[in-house]
Design a protein around this motif. Structure first.
Motif, PDB file in Angstrom:
ATOM      1  N   UNK A 128       0.743  -0.983   0.423  1.00  0.00           N
ATOM      2  CA  UNK A 128      -0.027   0.384  -0.347  1.00  0.00           C
ATOM      3  C   UNK A 128       0.970   1.203   0.181  1.00  0.00           C
ATOM      4  N   UNK A 129       0.891   2.319  -0.653  1.00  0.00           N
ATOM      5  CA  UNK A 129       1.522   3.224  -1.287  1.00  0.00           C
ATOM      6  C   UNK A 129       1.006   4.786  -1.302  1.00  0.00           C
ATOM      7  N   UNK A 130       0.102   5.162  -0.448  1.00  0.00           N
ATOM      8  CA  UNK A 130      -0.349   6.793  -1.412  1.00  0.00           C
ATOM      9  C   UNK A 130       0.561   7.932  -2.118  1.00  0.00           C
ATOM     10  N   UNK A 131       1.879   7.604  -1.494  1.00  0.00           N
ATOM     11  CA  UNK A 131       3.210   8.742  -2.441  1.00  0.00           C
ATOM     12  C   UNK A 131       2.026   9.100  -3.580  1.00  0.00           C
ATOM     13  N   UNK A 132       1.609   8.703  -4.792  1.00  0.00           N
ATOM     14  CA  UNK A 132       1.133   9.015  -5.630  1.00  0.00           C
ATOM     15  C   UNK A 132       0.265  10.200  -5.825  1.00  0.00           C
ATOM     16  N   UNK A 133      -0.281   9.724  -5.427  1.00  0.00           N
ATOM     17  CA  UNK A 133      -2.056   9.643  -4.866  1.00  0.00           C
ATOM     18  C   UNK A 133      -2.131  11.397  -4.359  1.00  0.00           C
ATOM     19  N   UNK A 134      -1.098  11.401  -3.137  1.00  0.00           N
ATOM     20  CA  UNK A 134      -0.974  12.575  -1.967  1.00  0.00           C
ATOM     21  C   UNK A 134      -0.475  13.914  -3.093  1.00  0.00           C
ATOM     22  N   UNK A 135       0.394  13.228  -3.925  1.00  0.00           N
ATOM     23  CA  UNK A 135       1.134  14.200  -4.241  1.00  0.00           C
ATOM     24  C   UNK A 135       0.573  15.087  -6.322  1.00  0.00           C
ATOM     25  N   UNK A 136      -0.263  14.384  -6.044  1.00  0.00           N
ATOM     26  CA  UNK A 136      -1.829  14.063  -7.527  1.00  0.00           C
ATOM     27  C   UNK A 136      -2.450  15.217  -6.661  1.00  0.00           C
ATOM     28  N   UNK A 137      -2.935  14.884  -4.920  1.00  0.00           N
ATOM     29  CA  UNK A 137      -4.151  15.947  -4.612  1.00  0.00           C
ATOM     30  C   UNK A 137      -3.605  17.502  -4.323  1.00  0.00           C
ATOM     31  N   UNK A 138      -2.199  17.331  -3.678  1.00  0.00           N
ATOM     32  CA  UNK A 138      -1.506  18.655  -2.829  1.00  0.00           C
ATOM     33  C   UNK A 138      -1.077  19.791  -4.175  1.00  0.00           C
ATOM     34  N   UNK A 154      -4.526   3.598  -1.184  1.00  0.00           N
ATOM     35  CA  UNK A 154      -5.072   3.320  -0.609  1.00  0.00           C
ATOM     36  C   UNK A 154      -6.589   4.157  -0.330  1.00  0.00           C
ATOM     37  N   UNK A 155      -7.876   4.274   0.157  1.00  0.00           N
ATOM     38  CA  UNK A 155      -8.785   4.782  -0.030  1.00  0.00           C
ATOM     39  C   UNK A 155      -8.530   6.092   0.612  1.00  0.00           C
ATOM     40  N   UNK A 179      -7.561  -0.112  -2.579  1.00  0.00           N
ATOM     41  CA  UNK A 179      -8.516   1.011  -3.131  1.00  0.00           C
ATOM     42  C   UNK A 179     -10.454  -0.742  -2.925  1.00  0.00           C
ATOM     43  N   UNK A 180     -11.404   0.692  -1.841  1.00  0.00           N
ATOM     44  CA  UNK A 180     -12.394  -0.113  -2.112  1.00  0.00           C
ATOM     45  C   UNK A 180     -13.504   1.425  -1.912  1.00  0.00           C
ATOM     46  N   UNK A 181     -14.092   0.728  -2.601  1.00  0.00           N
ATOM     47  CA  UNK A 181     -15.484   1.789  -3.072  1.00  0.00           C
ATOM     48  C   UNK A 181     -16.973   1.675  -3.100  1.00  0.00           C
ATOM     49  N   UNK A 182     -16.567   0.241  -1.830  1.00  0.00           N
ATOM     50  CA  UNK A 182     -18.249  -0.196  -1.630  1.00  0.00           C
ATOM     51  C   UNK A 182     -18.768   1.327  -0.054  1.00  0.00           C
TER      52      UNK A 182
END
Length: 227
Positions: A128-138, A154-155, A179-182
């Motif tokens: 699990x790694x949110x590094x890319x996602x957080x960079x995109x978000x910021x 992850x979520x 990712x869990x989209x429920x």
């Protein structure tokens, strides 16, 4: 002429009697600063990317696909020189989330990002790694189209993207198995997004995300339109 350069190599550099990087440099020179779109597949170095950036300040679209020699430092040095970039694809390249953050900060007009990889479906929690996602978000608040095929987010990372990128219209999360989209996330967060591709959705139509990475692989699709 020479406003668009598409150089698709099929991974057989060792069998070639000519130098693709030299050919690419000549093509860039012929554009005389008018290059707006370039697509490099299966070849490309930090030096070549810097050469392109130094001579193509009007570039709007950059696709880097399986350009394995590229490093974070070379990518960052180039992307800061491309402030008009609107479309960025970095597929099967080893770049960090910090490099993506610099890209977002340097390219305020960025509307489309494709970040594709090929994870093992039998993942474990350590991956699990949110590094890319957080960079995109910021750093990429103006994104309309985001493709994260095979990412380990992850979520937590997904929530950050949905909050940090309020204009998203198309979101591709195929093979993002962490990712869990429920539940409430899927119902409330995705109401404003026109199209969402979920982790288990069909991978039909994805041009190069359906095979093990192999330097000898020869893919046949050149269709990049996913939205």
């Amino acid at each position: 002429m020479w406003r668009k350069i598409d150089m698709e190599n099929l991974g057989d550099l060792g069998d070639m009697s000519y130098d693709l990087e030299v050919m690419c440099r000549h093509a860039v020179d012929r554009s005389h600063g008018g290059l707006v779109e370039i697509d490099l597949r299966y070849f490309g170095t930090d030096e070549l990317l810097e050469y392109i950036a130094d001579r193509s300040s009007n570039l709007r679209t950059l696709r880097l696909i399986m350009c394995y020699p590229l490093a974070d430092e070379g990518f960052v040095e180039a992307v800061v020189k491309l402030p008009l970039l609107e479309y960025l694809e970095v597929s099967h390249c080893s770049l960090s989330g910090e490099s993506l953050k610099v890209a977002g900060q340097s390219c305020p007009n960025l509307k489309t990002l494709k970040l594709n990889s090929e994870p093992d479906p039998k993942f474990n929690d350590d991956e699990c790694n949110d590094e890319d996602a957080l960079a995109i978000a910021e750093s990429m608040p103006e994104l309309r189209h985001l493709q994260l095929f095979g990412n380990f987010l992850t979520n937590t990372g997904l929530n950050a993207i949905l909050e940090g990128c309020p204009h998203l219209e198309h979101l591709d999360l195929r093979r993002c198995f962490n990712v869990n989209l429920s539940g409430d996330l899927a119902k409330q967060r995705f109401e404003r997004i026109k199209e969402v591709k979920r982790p288990d959705d069909s991978i039909a139509g994805h041009p190069y995300g359906t095979f093990p990475i192999d330097f000898g692989y020869q893919y046949g699709s050149s269709d990049y339109d996913w939205y």
